[in-house]
Design an enzyme around this catalytic site. Structure first.
Site, PDB file in Angstrom:
ATOM      1  N   ALA A   1      -6.466  42.111  56.082  1.00  0.00           N
ATOM      2  CA  ALA A   1      -7.761  41.856  56.714  1.00  0.00           C
ATOM      3  C   ALA A   1      -8.748  41.350  55.676  1.00  0.00           C
ATOM      4  CB  ALA A   1      -8.309  43.123  57.378  1.00  0.00           C
ATOM      5  N   GLU A   2      -9.667  40.573  56.135  1.00  0.00           N
ATOM      6  CA  GLU A   2     -10.697  39.964  55.285  1.00  0.00           C
ATOM      7  C   GLU A   2     -11.507  41.012  54.532  1.00  0.00           C
ATOM      8  OE1 GLU A   2     -14.504  37.036  56.042  1.00  0.00           O
ATOM      9  OE2 GLU A   2     -12.959  37.210  57.563  1.00  0.00           O
ATOM     10  N   VAL A   3     -11.675  42.164  55.132  1.00  0.00           N
ATOM     11  CA  VAL A   3     -12.504  43.210  54.537  1.00  0.00           C
ATOM     12  C   VAL A   3     -11.874  43.801  53.278  1.00  0.00           C
ATOM     13  CG1 VAL A   3     -11.575  45.123  55.892  1.00  0.00           C
ATOM     14  CG2 VAL A   3     -13.932  45.209  55.102  1.00  0.00           C
ATOM     15  N   TYR A   4     -10.587  43.616  53.070  1.00  0.00           N
ATOM     16  CA  TYR A   4      -9.915  44.189  51.907  1.00  0.00           C
ATOM     17  C   TYR A   4     -10.150  43.321  50.680  1.00  0.00           C
ATOM     18  CZ  TYR A   4      -7.101  46.196  55.742  1.00  0.00           C
ATOM     19  OH  TYR A   4      -6.676  46.784  56.893  1.00  0.00           O
ATOM     20  N   GLY A   5     -11.364  43.091  50.325  1.00  0.00           N
ATOM     21  CA  GLY A   5     -11.589  42.288  49.124  1.00  0.00           C
ATOM     22  C   GLY A   5     -13.017  41.847  48.920  1.00  0.00           C
TER      23      GLY A   5
END
Length: 102
Positions: free
Chosen positions: A54-58
């Protein structure tokens, strides 16, 4: 590796997927990049074709890691249409085919 169809379409993935969240986010500090690349390679070698990120992991760090790790398999042991990366941008579930750079 057994396969499963997702949803009502013809999208088929390995019955076992790999959740990639802990590779670059959550559960403590980001893990060693080379170790995570080795883990992703081992998964592909065992028939895994579904990777959850997911985009949120970073943000985007996790997708870049997965993309970099899977790049050597393009056109060799896997056809590019066989790998699926599930991503959740803006809280809406999407499954995209991996794409070869143009």
């Amino acid at each position: 590796m057994q396969k499963r169809k997702l949803g009502m379409g013809n999208l088929e993935v390995s019955a076992i997927g790999l959740g990639c969240m802990g590779m670059s986010w959550s559960y403590g500090p980001p893990k060693d990049k080379q170790e995570m690349v080795a883990l992703l390679h081992a998964a592909v070698e065992r028939g895994v074709t579904f990777f959850d990120t997911a985009e949120v992991y970073g943000p985007l760090v996790n997708e870049e890691l997965v993309g970099e790790a899977l790049a050597p398999f393009r056109g060799e042991s896997l056809h590019r249409d066989e790998i699926r990366v599930g991503a959740q941008p803006r809280r809406r579930w999407q499954v995209e085919r991996s794409k070869q750079p143009t």
